[in-house]
Design a protein around this motif. Sequence first.
Motif, PDB file in Angstrom:
ATOM      1  N   ILE A 107       0.862  -1.185   0.000  1.00  0.00           N
ATOM      2  CA  ILE A 107       0.000   0.000   0.000  1.00  0.00           C
ATOM      3  C   ILE A 107       0.899   1.236   0.000  1.00  0.00           C
ATOM      4  CG2 ILE A 107      -1.740   1.278   1.315  1.00  0.00           C
ATOM      5  CD1 ILE A 107      -2.601  -1.530   2.435  1.00  0.00           C
ATOM      6  N   GLU A 108       2.022   1.126   0.689  1.00  0.00           N
ATOM      7  CA  GLU A 108       3.104   2.099   0.549  1.00  0.00           C
ATOM      8  C   GLU A 108       4.305   1.368  -0.029  1.00  0.00           C
ATOM      9  OE1 GLU A 108       3.004   5.208   0.883  1.00  0.00           O
ATOM     10  OE2 GLU A 108       1.289   5.662   2.168  1.00  0.00           O
ATOM     11  N   PRO A 135      -2.834  -6.491  -7.186  1.00  0.00           N
ATOM     12  CA  PRO A 135      -4.064  -7.108  -6.668  1.00  0.00           C
ATOM     13  C   PRO A 135      -3.836  -8.539  -6.198  1.00  0.00           C
ATOM     14  CG  PRO A 135      -4.551  -5.904  -8.650  1.00  0.00           C
ATOM     15  CD  PRO A 135      -3.055  -5.862  -8.486  1.00  0.00           C
ATOM     16  N   ARG A 168      -2.209  -8.678  -2.865  1.00  0.00           N
ATOM     17  CA  ARG A 168      -3.117  -8.270  -1.784  1.00  0.00           C
ATOM     18  C   ARG A 168      -4.153  -9.332  -1.460  1.00  0.00           C
ATOM     19  NH1 ARG A 168      -3.609  -2.058  -3.924  1.00  0.00           N
ATOM     20  NH2 ARG A 168      -1.550  -1.405  -3.161  1.00  0.00           N
ATOM     21  N   ARG A 169      -4.481 -10.167  -2.434  1.00  0.00           N
ATOM     22  CA  ARG A 169      -5.462 -11.217  -2.164  1.00  0.00           C
ATOM     23  C   ARG A 169      -4.907 -12.311  -1.258  1.00  0.00           C
ATOM     24  NH1 ARG A 169      -7.993 -12.022  -8.206  1.00  0.00           N
ATOM     25  NH2 ARG A 169      -8.424  -9.806  -8.539  1.00  0.00           N
ATOM     26  N   PHE A 174      -7.663  -2.810   8.806  1.00  0.00           N
ATOM     27  CA  PHE A 174      -7.115  -1.456   8.774  1.00  0.00           C
ATOM     28  C   PHE A 174      -7.383  -0.715  10.075  1.00  0.00           C
ATOM     29  CE2 PHE A 174      -8.142  -2.763   4.469  1.00  0.00           C
ATOM     30  CZ  PHE A 174      -6.940  -2.540   3.827  1.00  0.00           C
ATOM     31  N   LEU A 233     -17.448  -0.275   4.095  1.00  0.00           N
ATOM     32  CA  LEU A 233     -18.329   0.419   3.158  1.00  0.00           C
ATOM     33  C   LEU A 233     -19.643   0.712   3.870  1.00  0.00           C
ATOM     34  CD1 LEU A 233     -17.674  -1.549  -0.125  1.00  0.00           C
ATOM     35  CD2 LEU A 233     -17.173   0.848   0.339  1.00  0.00           C
ATOM     36  N   LEU A 292     -17.421  -8.647  -0.360  1.00  0.00           N
ATOM     37  CA  LEU A 292     -16.561  -7.931  -1.321  1.00  0.00           C
ATOM     38  C   LEU A 292     -15.266  -8.670  -1.691  1.00  0.00           C
ATOM     39  CD1 LEU A 292     -16.428  -5.338  -3.002  1.00  0.00           C
ATOM     40  CD2 LEU A 292     -15.216  -4.262  -1.110  1.00  0.00           C
ATOM     41  N   ILE A 320     -14.205  -9.891  -5.467  1.00  0.00           N
ATOM     42  CA  ILE A 320     -12.970  -9.410  -6.079  1.00  0.00           C
ATOM     43  C   ILE A 320     -12.107 -10.575  -6.556  1.00  0.00           C
ATOM     44  CG2 ILE A 320     -10.749  -8.416  -5.411  1.00  0.00           C
ATOM     45  CD1 ILE A 320     -12.356  -6.274  -3.925  1.00  0.00           C
ATOM     46  N   ASP A 348     -14.635   5.954  -1.918  1.00  0.00           N
ATOM     47  CA  ASP A 348     -14.318   5.016  -0.830  1.00  0.00           C
ATOM     48  C   ASP A 348     -14.341   3.585  -1.330  1.00  0.00           C
ATOM     49  OD1 ASP A 348     -14.093   7.071   0.858  1.00  0.00           O
ATOM     50  OD2 ASP A 348     -16.031   6.790   1.868  1.00  0.00           O
ATOM     51  N   GLU A 349     -15.417   3.287  -2.043  1.00  0.00           N
ATOM     52  CA  GLU A 349     -15.586   1.926  -2.534  1.00  0.00           C
ATOM     53  C   GLU A 349     -14.422   1.523  -3.440  1.00  0.00           C
ATOM     54  OE1 GLU A 349     -19.521   1.336  -4.017  1.00  0.00           O
ATOM     55  OE2 GLU A 349     -18.838  -0.295  -5.315  1.00  0.00           O
ATOM     56  N   GLU A 361     -11.390   2.859  -3.500  1.00  0.00           N
ATOM     57  CA  GLU A 361     -10.147   2.785  -2.732  1.00  0.00           C
ATOM     58  C   GLU A 361     -10.085   1.468  -1.950  1.00  0.00           C
ATOM     59  OE1 GLU A 361      -9.395   6.165  -0.114  1.00  0.00           O
ATOM     60  OE2 GLU A 361      -8.123   4.805   1.032  1.00  0.00           O
ATOM     61  N   ILE A 362     -11.178   1.146  -1.278  1.00  0.00           N
ATOM     62  CA  ILE A 362     -11.198  -0.074  -0.458  1.00  0.00           C
ATOM     63  C   ILE A 362     -11.053  -1.314  -1.337  1.00  0.00           C
ATOM     64  CG2 ILE A 362     -12.666  -1.487   1.028  1.00  0.00           C
ATOM     65  CD1 ILE A 362     -13.753   1.230   2.142  1.00  0.00           C
ATOM     66  N   SER A 363     -11.747  -1.304  -2.475  1.00  0.00           N
ATOM     67  CA  SER A 363     -11.643  -2.458  -3.368  1.00  0.00           C
ATOM     68  C   SER A 363     -10.195  -2.666  -3.811  1.00  0.00           C
ATOM     69  CB  SER A 363     -12.527  -2.267  -4.591  1.00  0.00           C
ATOM     70  OG  SER A 363     -13.871  -2.150  -4.192  1.00  0.00           O
ATOM     71  N   LEU A 397      -7.584  -1.785  -2.183  1.00  0.00           N
ATOM     72  CA  LEU A 397      -6.803  -2.226  -1.026  1.00  0.00           C
ATOM     73  C   LEU A 397      -6.932  -3.725  -0.789  1.00  0.00           C
ATOM     74  CD1 LEU A 397      -7.327   0.557   1.640  1.00  0.00           C
ATOM     75  CD2 LEU A 397      -5.211  -0.141   0.535  1.00  0.00           C
ATOM     76  N   ILE A 398      -8.078  -4.289  -1.103  1.00  0.00           N
ATOM     77  CA  ILE A 398      -8.209  -5.711  -0.841  1.00  0.00           C
ATOM     78  C   ILE A 398      -8.100  -6.549  -2.113  1.00  0.00           C
ATOM     79  CG2 ILE A 398      -9.431  -5.418   1.334  1.00  0.00           C
ATOM     80  CD1 ILE A 398     -11.986  -5.826   0.055  1.00  0.00           C
ATOM     81  N   GLY A 399      -7.427  -5.988  -3.113  1.00  0.00           N
ATOM     82  CA  GLY A 399      -6.999  -6.830  -4.224  1.00  0.00           C
ATOM     83  C   GLY A 399      -7.853  -6.793  -5.474  1.00  0.00           C
ATOM     84  N   ALA A 400      -8.626  -5.721  -5.672  1.00  0.00           N
ATOM     85  CA  ALA A 400      -9.409  -5.637  -6.905  1.00  0.00           C
ATOM     86  C   ALA A 400      -8.513  -5.210  -8.060  1.00  0.00           C
ATOM     87  CB  ALA A 400     -10.544  -4.636  -6.739  1.00  0.00           C
ATOM     88  N   THR A 401      -8.701  -5.863  -9.205  1.00  0.00           N
ATOM     89  CA  THR A 401      -7.966  -5.430 -10.395  1.00  0.00           C
ATOM     90  C   THR A 401      -8.649  -4.203 -10.976  1.00  0.00           C
ATOM     91  OG1 THR A 401      -9.327  -6.902 -11.710  1.00  0.00           O
ATOM     92  CG2 THR A 401      -7.199  -7.747 -11.001  1.00  0.00           C
ATOM     93  N   PHE A 404     -11.894  -5.019 -12.663  1.00  0.00           N
ATOM     94  CA  PHE A 404     -13.000  -5.217 -11.714  1.00  0.00           C
ATOM     95  C   PHE A 404     -13.617  -3.878 -11.330  1.00  0.00           C
ATOM     96  CE2 PHE A 404     -14.693  -5.348  -7.420  1.00  0.00           C
ATOM     97  CZ  PHE A 404     -15.455  -6.503  -7.414  1.00  0.00           C
ATOM     98  N   PRO A 454      -5.055   4.130  -3.257  1.00  0.00           N
ATOM     99  CA  PRO A 454      -5.242   3.967  -1.812  1.00  0.00           C
ATOM    100  C   PRO A 454      -3.982   4.317  -1.023  1.00  0.00           C
ATOM    101  CG  PRO A 454      -4.983   1.854  -2.888  1.00  0.00           C
ATOM    102  CD  PRO A 454      -5.072   2.859  -3.969  1.00  0.00           C
ATOM    103  N   GLN A 455      -4.172   4.775   0.195  1.00  0.00           N
ATOM    104  CA  GLN A 455      -3.038   5.004   1.100  1.00  0.00           C
ATOM    105  C   GLN A 455      -3.436   4.807   2.556  1.00  0.00           C
ATOM    106  OE1 GLN A 455      -2.459   9.395   1.645  1.00  0.00           O
ATOM    107  NE2 GLN A 455      -2.874   9.340  -0.556  1.00  0.00           N
TER     108      GLN A 455
END
Lengths: 217, 303
Positions: free
Chosen positions: A51-52, A75, A78-79, A85, A91, A102, A106, B204-205, B207-209, B211-215, B218, B302-303
């Motif tokens: 993420i950083e 991605p 991260r999976r 966090f 959401l 979610l 994904i 938000d959606e 960014e969060i997606s 963060l948890i691995g969305a391409t 997607f 995302p950060q």
Amino acid sequence: MITFKNVSKRYPDGYMALNNIDLEVAAGEMVFLTGHSGAGKSTLLKLIAAIERPTSGMIAINEQNIAQLKLSALPYLRRKIGFIFQDHKLLFDRNVYENVLLPLQISHFDNKMIASRVRAALDKVGLLKKEKAMPIALSGGERQRLCIARAVVHRPSILIADEPTGNLDVEYARDIMAMFTSFNQVGVTVLIATHDASLLEDTQHRILSLKQGKLAA
Amino acid sequence: MISAWLTQHGFVFLHTLKRLIASPVTSLLSISVMGIALSLPTGVYVLMQNIQNLSGQAGHAPQMSLFLRKDTQSADVQQVEQRLDRDVRILGHQFVSKETALQQLQQRSGFSNVASSLERNPLPDAFILHLQNEGAESMRQLQTELQSWPEIEYVQFDSVWIERLDAFLKLGRFAVLLLATILSIAIIAIMFNTIRLQILTKRDEIEISKLIGATDSFIRRPFLYFGAIQGLAGGAAAWVIIAYALSAVNLELVELSNLYDIQLQMQLLTLEDGVSLLIFSTSLGWLGARLSVANHLWQIEPQ
Ligand SMILES: Nc1ncnc2c1ncn2[C@@H]1O[C@H](COP(=O)(O)OP(=O)(O)OP(=O)(O)O)[C@@H](O)[C@H]1O
Ligand SMILES: [Mg+2]
């Protein structure tokens, strides 16, 4: 499983958040990361999930150098990781069930498995009865548990928790710690950042402590 | 894996529909705007089609007259006739012998004296051709071709009317193209902006997606679906608008037809053209969304 070699992180404003970190976490290990506020705990955890990005040094996850990872490969890294966090990142326009759904969407999980997976994760954190509730209607502890459910639903091999017990009373905190221990017992590598010293009093797990961006012995 | 992929797309499709239905006023408004915009060039196009159809109908089909040489024998005439039969550009032909021509001349008042005072019939044998209207250019080509046949003395063809129609249709086609281009750009711009706003509200959606691995694909997918579905609906709206407008015009034409005792009815958009319209509008919506997503998504890291 997780290796840091001479890793430094300087934020764009020039602040040196991490300074020359060397670190090795074995597969299946459970490790705590402590330090004062601003010591760089969150920064270190974010580096693991890319993420950083580090300013210098080498970070490897499963022998894969993630500093050189292409954006399009992020991605998939991260999976492999379940991330809880510090600021939850829920959401708020989706209910509890959909929030946990979610990660499965994904990762393109098969439809037949999705519902039972989500319910199993919710059951594990004791939120099964609240699956229709919106996050705004949850207590602080419930939200924290929702974050955990979302982080583990896709069965990652690494679980990273950033202040998972922040602002919770001692009893809740112990509950949550017990959950992490049970994940660790089934083989998940767990990293927990916390400044809550009471959590660490009677643990047998390794404790790393950060001071102003450096790992103390 | 394929079923997971299908499930994924099905889910996004339904989710997008739900989103459209969840804000009915906004959705209907933007669909109407698209529909009206698309119905303008489509309407002009349908009008052109109708004019072309009308001009191609029997009675309006262009005619050409072939005058044969004076010394042609009946065998020559037959040969010419066979050749005319074989030509697909010629819908039909009619032989007018010099005798018939003279008779017709005699029947016309004022000419009877002149005709009967002639010693020999001065008129040639002739063919009247009914042609497929394929524009002035190809007609003139046919004319020169026929002119080169040895049995033919002279080919008479009045191309002025055809040329006028041709020019008019060309202008019409240009107008369709111009309107379509301008309004397509407008529709893409509208979609671009709609999606931009959506991306902002879904920060938000997204960014969060991530963060948890969305391409990226997607994350793009729901916006592309939104653009495509709204484009499709806009195209359908245009189709409906044109159908309504044409049936209204046809209602008026019924009265006119009765007055003048002719058959005048506007043809609706053909199924083929209608489907093309839908495909086109869907692509426009998709394209607007795609451009917008390409321009705005990368700004959300995302950060
Ligand atoms: N995006 C950023 N840009 C600039 N500086 C940052 C950024 N994120 C963090 N920092 C700085 O880096 C230092 C370490 O931050 P970090 O969030 O890692 O601390 P932490 O140990 O997690 O603290 P806390 O216990 O309060 O969560 C802090 O001084 C912070 O101000
Ligand atoms: Mg932190």
